[in-house]
Design an enzyme around this catalytic site. Structure first.
Site, PDB file in Angstrom:
ATOM      1  N   LYS A  90       0.696  -1.105   0.034  1.00  0.00           N
ATOM      2  CA  LYS A  90       0.249   0.136   0.071  1.00  0.00           C
ATOM      3  C   LYS A  90       0.978   1.362  -0.114  1.00  0.00           C
ATOM      4  O   LYS A  90       0.353   2.289  -0.418  1.00  0.00           O
ATOM      5  CB  LYS A  90      -1.101  -0.088   1.323  1.00  0.00           C
ATOM      6  N   GLU A 112      -9.909   5.779   3.359  1.00  0.00           N
ATOM      7  CA  GLU A 112     -10.537   4.505   3.859  1.00  0.00           C
ATOM      8  C   GLU A 112      -9.611   3.528   4.082  1.00  0.00           C
ATOM      9  O   GLU A 112      -8.442   3.432   3.462  1.00  0.00           O
ATOM     10  CB  GLU A 112     -11.571   4.153   2.905  1.00  0.00           C
ATOM     11  N   SER A 379       1.549  -9.662  -0.882  1.00  0.00           N
ATOM     12  CA  SER A 379       1.367  -8.160  -0.540  1.00  0.00           C
ATOM     13  C   SER A 379       1.714  -7.762   0.769  1.00  0.00           C
ATOM     14  O   SER A 379       1.713  -6.621   0.866  1.00  0.00           O
ATOM     15  CB  SER A 379      -0.288  -8.269  -1.057  1.00  0.00           C
TER      16      SER A 379
HETATM   17  C1  LIG Z   1      -1.623  -6.982   2.628  1.00  0.00           C
HETATM   18  C2  LIG Z   1      -2.905  -6.909   1.884  1.00  0.00           C
HETATM   19  N1  LIG Z   1      -3.031  -7.515   0.851  1.00  0.00           N
HETATM   20  C3  LIG Z   1      -4.037  -7.283  -0.215  1.00  0.00           C
HETATM   21  C4  LIG Z   1      -4.963  -6.399   0.158  1.00  0.00           C
HETATM   22  C5  LIG Z   1      -6.027  -6.132  -0.724  1.00  0.00           C
HETATM   23  O1  LIG Z   1      -6.186  -4.982  -1.481  1.00  0.00           O
HETATM   24  P1  LIG Z   1      -5.577  -4.933  -3.069  1.00  0.00           P
HETATM   25  O2  LIG Z   1      -6.716  -5.927  -3.805  1.00  0.00           O
HETATM   26  O3  LIG Z   1      -5.909  -3.379  -3.563  1.00  0.00           O
HETATM   27  O4  LIG Z   1      -4.137  -5.205  -3.271  1.00  0.00           O
HETATM   28  C6  LIG Z   1      -4.981  -5.580   1.267  1.00  0.00           C
HETATM   29  C7  LIG Z   1      -6.063  -4.571   1.821  1.00  0.00           C
HETATM   30  O5  LIG Z   1      -6.023  -3.854   2.832  1.00  0.00           O
HETATM   31  C8  LIG Z   1      -3.784  -5.723   2.275  1.00  0.00           C
HETATM   32  O6  LIG Z   1      -3.565  -4.979   3.258  1.00  0.00           O
END
Ligand SMILES: Cc1ncc(COP(=O)(O)O)c(C=O)c1O
Length: 395
Positions: A90, A112, A379
């Site tokens: 993020k 948000e 992620s």
């Molecule tokens: C670690 C992590 N992975 C994935 C996501 C999902 O979001 P996005 O699909 O935008 O990557 C989030 C959302 O808060 C997150 O904190």
């Protein structure tokens, strides 16, 4: 074919657009112009790239997970977004949008958050750039992602609880949009995923595509240790980490798989699989796939992971799905929890529950993927989920 940018109406094929109240139109147009100028401004690019290197810690490494590879019978590589500053992808977006806000002279930032990672990344950017921060978060998410609430407050950002609806991400986005309508003169809304009205989905993708661009260099086929990926897998909430890693590869022949939350199971109706089980409609300013009833009312999503607990998805994913460039699958809460344990025990890496969804799909499909080079976009890290997991498993 992938689209370098949406058309003049902000559409990716039939999806996207700018379904926003009149009061927001000037701000959306101003943002588009500011981003267009910044993109071509070498000074902006130098500052962004320097911050990504020295502050965020990019490039994030690619780790070959040998023990888990052996267990699964394939070559598993993890793109370590969990090692980026604040513990998730993020931050790539909030640093970029923070710079844009400063450029536009906006001193107040709203955002948000679901899992709290985007909230923490926004609070971090506010501290870094000396901006006032306000983050909207559903009450259910405040409870299940408490460590991130403490972090945001420590960073000097106000966390506003949202009690409407199910108290999750959808309600937080709606509350942030309501604030923005009233405060747009001095406020920039740092949206946390590739969702919302144009130009947000495009801007957020442009700030996240660094993930895939790095991967192309890191796994370039130049030696047996750096094989080109056969398949890249990422979880899909709003869709920002997945679009970030997919975009540079879309249409190149590498198999791309986005994994949504099947929650308690698609058949139960309690899930977050907008692409897998939804239909096209408008949510939060964009035309995309979403969970809705026959009367067009948006349904509540469910996922154990707050970041995937959202009834919509970024419009570019809707386009990529229809174009057949990315395949979308889903895994249940239980499968994600099992994958979290597996990675933790075999590799000493606790993934975020969101990221564990991507890994869980690889575990399920391991037989079919035997011998292939598989990249999972990790992620985020799971520190925020440890308490919630304890509650989930032991009551
Ligand atoms: C670690 C992590 N992975 C994935 C996501 C999902 O979001 P996005 O699909 O935008 O990557 C989030 C959302 O808060 C997150 O904190």
């Amino acid at each position: 074919m992938r689209l370098e940018r949406p058309d003049a109406q902000g559409r990716f094929g039939a999806y996207g657009g700018r379904f926003a109240p009149e009061t927001l139109m000037p701000a959306l147009l101003e943002l588009e112009t500011a981003f267009e100028e910044a993109r071509h401004d070498p000074a902006f690019q130098v500052e962004l790239s320097e911050l990504l290197t020295t502050y965020v810690g990019r490039p994030t490494p690619v780790y070959r997970a040998r023990r888990l590879s052996e267990r699964l019978g394939l070559a598993l590589f993890l793109k370590r977004e969990d090692l980026a500053h604040t513990g998730a992808h993020k931050i790539n977006n909030t640093i970029g949008q923070g710079l844009l806000a400063r450029r536009m002279g906006k001193r107040r930032i709203i955002a948000e958050t679901g899992a709290g990672q985007h909230g923490v990344a926004t609070a971090t950017a506010c501290a870094l750039f000396g901006l006032e921060g306000v983050v909207y978060m559903g009450t259910k998410d405040i409870e299940r992602q408490a460590p991130n609430v403490h972090r945001m407050r420590l960073l000097g950002t106000e966390v506003v609880p949202v009690e409407t609806g199910a108290g999750t991400l959808k309600d937080a986005v709606s509350a942030a949009l309501r604030d923005w309508v009233a405060s747009v003169e001095n406020t920039h809304y740092i949206i946390g995923s590739v969702v919302g009205p144009h130009p947000f989905p495009w801007i957020v993708r442009e700030f996240q595509k660094v993930i895939g661009e790095e991967l192309q260099v890191q796994l370039d086929g130049s030696s047996p240790d750096r094989p080109e990926p056969d398949i890249i897998v990422a979880c899909v909430g709003g869709g920002s980490n997945s679009i970030g890693v997919f975009y540079p590869y879309a249409g190149t022949g590498v198999e791309l798989v986005g994994v949504e939350a099947a929650g308690f199971g698609i058949a139960t109706g309690h899930h977050g699989a907008s692409l897998g089980a939804g239909t096209p409609g408008v949510i939060h300013g964009a035309m995309t796939y979403l969970l809705q009833d026959d009367a067009g009312q948006i349904l509540e999503a469910h996922s154990i992971s707050a970041g995937l607990d959202y009834p919509g998805v970024g419009p570019e994913h809707a386009y990529l799905k229809d174009a057949g460039l990315v395949h979308y699958e889903s895994v249940t809460d239980d499968e994600a929890v099992a994958a979290l344990h597996l990675l933790t025990e075999t590799e000493g890496i606790i993934p975020a529950l969101e990221s564990a969804h991507a890994l869980a799909w690889v575990v399920r499909e391991a037989d079919r993927l035997a011998g292939r080079n598989v990249v999972v976009n990790l992620s985020g890290r799971g520190d925020k989920d440890v308490e919630e997991l304890e509650r989930w498993e032991h009551g």
